[in-house]
Design a protein around this motif. Structure first.
Motif, PDB file in Angstrom:
ATOM      1  N   THR A 178       0.833  -1.207   0.000  1.00 28.56           N
ATOM      2  CA  THR A 178       0.000   0.000   0.000  1.00 28.56           C
ATOM      3  C   THR A 178       0.863   1.252   0.000  1.00 28.56           C
ATOM      4  OG1 THR A 178      -1.787  -1.128   1.173  1.00 28.56           O
ATOM      5  CG2 THR A 178      -1.780   1.278   1.254  1.00 28.56           C
ATOM      6  N   GLN A 181       2.547   1.698  -3.502  1.00 27.24           N
ATOM      7  CA  GLN A 181       1.635   2.230  -4.513  1.00 27.24           C
ATOM      8  C   GLN A 181       1.325   3.703  -4.257  1.00 27.24           C
ATOM      9  OE1 GLN A 181       0.810   0.686  -7.331  1.00 27.24           O
ATOM     10  NE2 GLN A 181       2.146  -0.960  -6.582  1.00 27.24           N
ATOM     11  N   ALA A 182       1.205   4.078  -2.986  1.00 27.20           N
ATOM     12  CA  ALA A 182       0.948   5.481  -2.649  1.00 27.20           C
ATOM     13  C   ALA A 182       2.131   6.355  -3.046  1.00 27.20           C
ATOM     14  CB  ALA A 182       0.666   5.617  -1.159  1.00 27.20           C
ATOM     15  N   CYS A 183       3.330   5.846  -2.832  1.00 26.64           N
ATOM     16  CA  CYS A 183       4.542   6.569  -3.220  1.00 26.64           C
ATOM     17  C   CYS A 183       4.626   6.700  -4.737  1.00 26.64           C
ATOM     18  CB  CYS A 183       5.771   5.844  -2.672  1.00 26.64           C
ATOM     19  SG  CYS A 183       7.360   6.494  -3.252  1.00 26.64           S
ATOM     20  N   LYS A 184       4.273   5.643  -5.430  1.00 26.44           N
ATOM     21  CA  LYS A 184       4.398   5.600  -6.885  1.00 26.44           C
ATOM     22  C   LYS A 184       3.375   6.475  -7.588  1.00 26.44           C
ATOM     23  CE  LYS A 184       4.454   2.229 -10.685  1.00 26.44           C
ATOM     24  NZ  LYS A 184       4.343   0.784 -11.015  1.00 26.44           N
ATOM     25  N   ASN A 185       2.160   6.525  -7.067  1.00 27.36           N
ATOM     26  CA  ASN A 185       1.060   7.169  -7.784  1.00 27.36           C
ATOM     27  C   ASN A 185       0.726   8.578  -7.312  1.00 27.36           C
ATOM     28  OD1 ASN A 185       0.648   4.801  -9.338  1.00 27.36           O
ATOM     29  ND2 ASN A 185      -0.548   3.897  -7.675  1.00 27.36           N
ATOM     30  N   ALA A 186       1.411   9.064  -6.297  1.00 24.58           N
ATOM     31  CA  ALA A 186       1.083  10.381  -5.745  1.00 24.58           C
ATOM     32  C   ALA A 186       1.540  11.507  -6.667  1.00 24.58           C
ATOM     33  CB  ALA A 186       1.733  10.545  -4.372  1.00 24.58           C
ATOM     34  N   ASN A 187       0.954  12.673  -6.444  1.00 23.33           N
ATOM     35  CA  ASN A 187       1.378  13.879  -7.143  1.00 23.33           C
ATOM     36  C   ASN A 187       2.873  14.097  -6.929  1.00 23.33           C
ATOM     37  OD1 ASN A 187       1.997  16.961  -6.957  1.00 23.33           O
ATOM     38  ND2 ASN A 187       0.135  16.837  -8.175  1.00 23.33           N
ATOM     39  N   ARG A 191       4.549  13.323  -2.334  1.00 21.83           N
ATOM     40  CA  ARG A 191       4.829  11.901  -2.166  1.00 21.83           C
ATOM     41  C   ARG A 191       5.194  11.585  -0.716  1.00 21.83           C
ATOM     42  NH1 ARG A 191       8.548  12.179  -7.554  1.00 21.83           N
ATOM     43  NH2 ARG A 191       6.882  12.053  -9.107  1.00 21.83           N
ATOM     44  N   CYS A 194       6.552   8.094   0.381  1.00 17.23           N
ATOM     45  CA  CYS A 194       7.890   7.646  -0.017  1.00 17.23           C
ATOM     46  C   CYS A 194       8.852   7.606   1.167  1.00 17.23           C
ATOM     47  CB  CYS A 194       8.434   8.551  -1.113  1.00 17.23           C
ATOM     48  SG  CYS A 194       7.475   8.465  -2.649  1.00 17.23           S
ATOM     49  N   PRO A 210      10.153   3.778  -6.492  1.00 13.91           N
ATOM     50  CA  PRO A 210       9.756   4.409  -7.763  1.00 13.91           C
ATOM     51  C   PRO A 210      10.633   5.561  -8.226  1.00 13.91           C
ATOM     52  CG  PRO A 210       7.874   4.130  -6.281  1.00 13.91           C
ATOM     53  CD  PRO A 210       9.103   3.866  -5.476  1.00 13.91           C
ATOM     54  N   TRP A 211      11.303   6.226  -7.296  1.00  3.84           N
ATOM     55  CA  TRP A 211      12.004   7.458  -7.667  1.00  3.84           C
ATOM     56  C   TRP A 211      13.498   7.372  -7.386  1.00  3.84           C
ATOM     57  CZ3 TRP A 211       8.318   9.032 -10.418  1.00  3.84           C
ATOM     58  CH2 TRP A 211       6.999   8.879  -9.998  1.00  3.84           C
TER      59      TRP A 211
END
Length: 213
Positions: A178, A181-187, A191, A194, A210-211
């Motif tokens: 969870t 996915q929140a880290c990956k899909n946030a504005n 983030r 992250c 993701p970053w």
């Protein structure tokens, strides 16, 4: 008489070309890994320094929940007391300002070149669980409020129960998937998950982060 063995110009050029290709493939990865290690080290250090400051303050003032106000504003002096007394050896400069909503923000530069912008949420809904947000930046020049992109800037929170945590999950910490996915899909500038993901992984930036730099 032995015959001298020498490389031809073509062989030298081919060898140099191979070295160049290998360098081009490996150096960027080495640089990126180094940057990620620097990020991991600074995040872990900041988390440790802030928690140490809380513990030192509790030795003199008692449990943090007994003296942490509902809203940490300019009048409460909590930020100033922390800065000047318990974080002093890590600080190179401090300043404060009011934003358009009349909220007081504190800019703090740390001795390792990093820093943070901090303020307390004024709304009752937020301040019920979060007492202050800390927007930590790897380079103090990049510090500003409401910016946490998961690359150079990261969100930390001082919760109402006295815990200083990565992200703003003051109530409960979700599963790793969870958080990922929140880290990956946030504005891009919001983030907050992250920071929690890096802490969840033992202050390491994993391959699925993701970053990654």
């Amino acid at each position: 008489m032995r015959r001298k063995v020498a490389f031809t110009l073509a062989e030298v050029l081919i060898t140099l070309g191979i070295i160049g290709v290998v360098a081009a493939l490996t150096i960027p990865a080495l640089v990126a890994n180094h940057r990620n290690k620097v990020t991991e080290t600074k995040l872990k250090k900041f988390y440790s320094v802030m928690n140490q400051a809380i513990k030192l303050s509790e030795v003199e003032n008692g449990d943090i929940v007994n003296w942490l106000p509902d809203v940490i504003d300019e009048n409460s002096r909590v930020f100033e007391n922390w800065y000047l007394k318990y974080l002093d050896k890590h600080i190179t400069s401090t300043s404060k300002y009011r934003d358009t909503t009349n909220t007081t923000h504190y800019n703090v530069a740390l001795s390792d070149g990093s820093g943070f912008n901090a303020y307390s949420p004024s709304s009752t809904a937020e301040s019920g669980t979060q007492r202050a947000y800390f927007f930590y930046c790897l380079d103090f020049k990049n510090c500003k409020a409401e910016s946490y992109n998961g690359k150079d800037t990261f969100l930390f929170t001082l919760c109402a129960d006295g815990r200083f945590i990565a992200s703003s999950y003051c109530t409960s910490l979700p599963s790793r998937e969870t958080i990922l996915q929140a880290c990956k899909n946030a504005n891009a500038s919001k983030r907050q998950a992250c920071t929690a993901l890096i802490q969840y992984d033992g202050w390491e930036i994993k391959k699925d982060y993701p970053w990654r730099k």
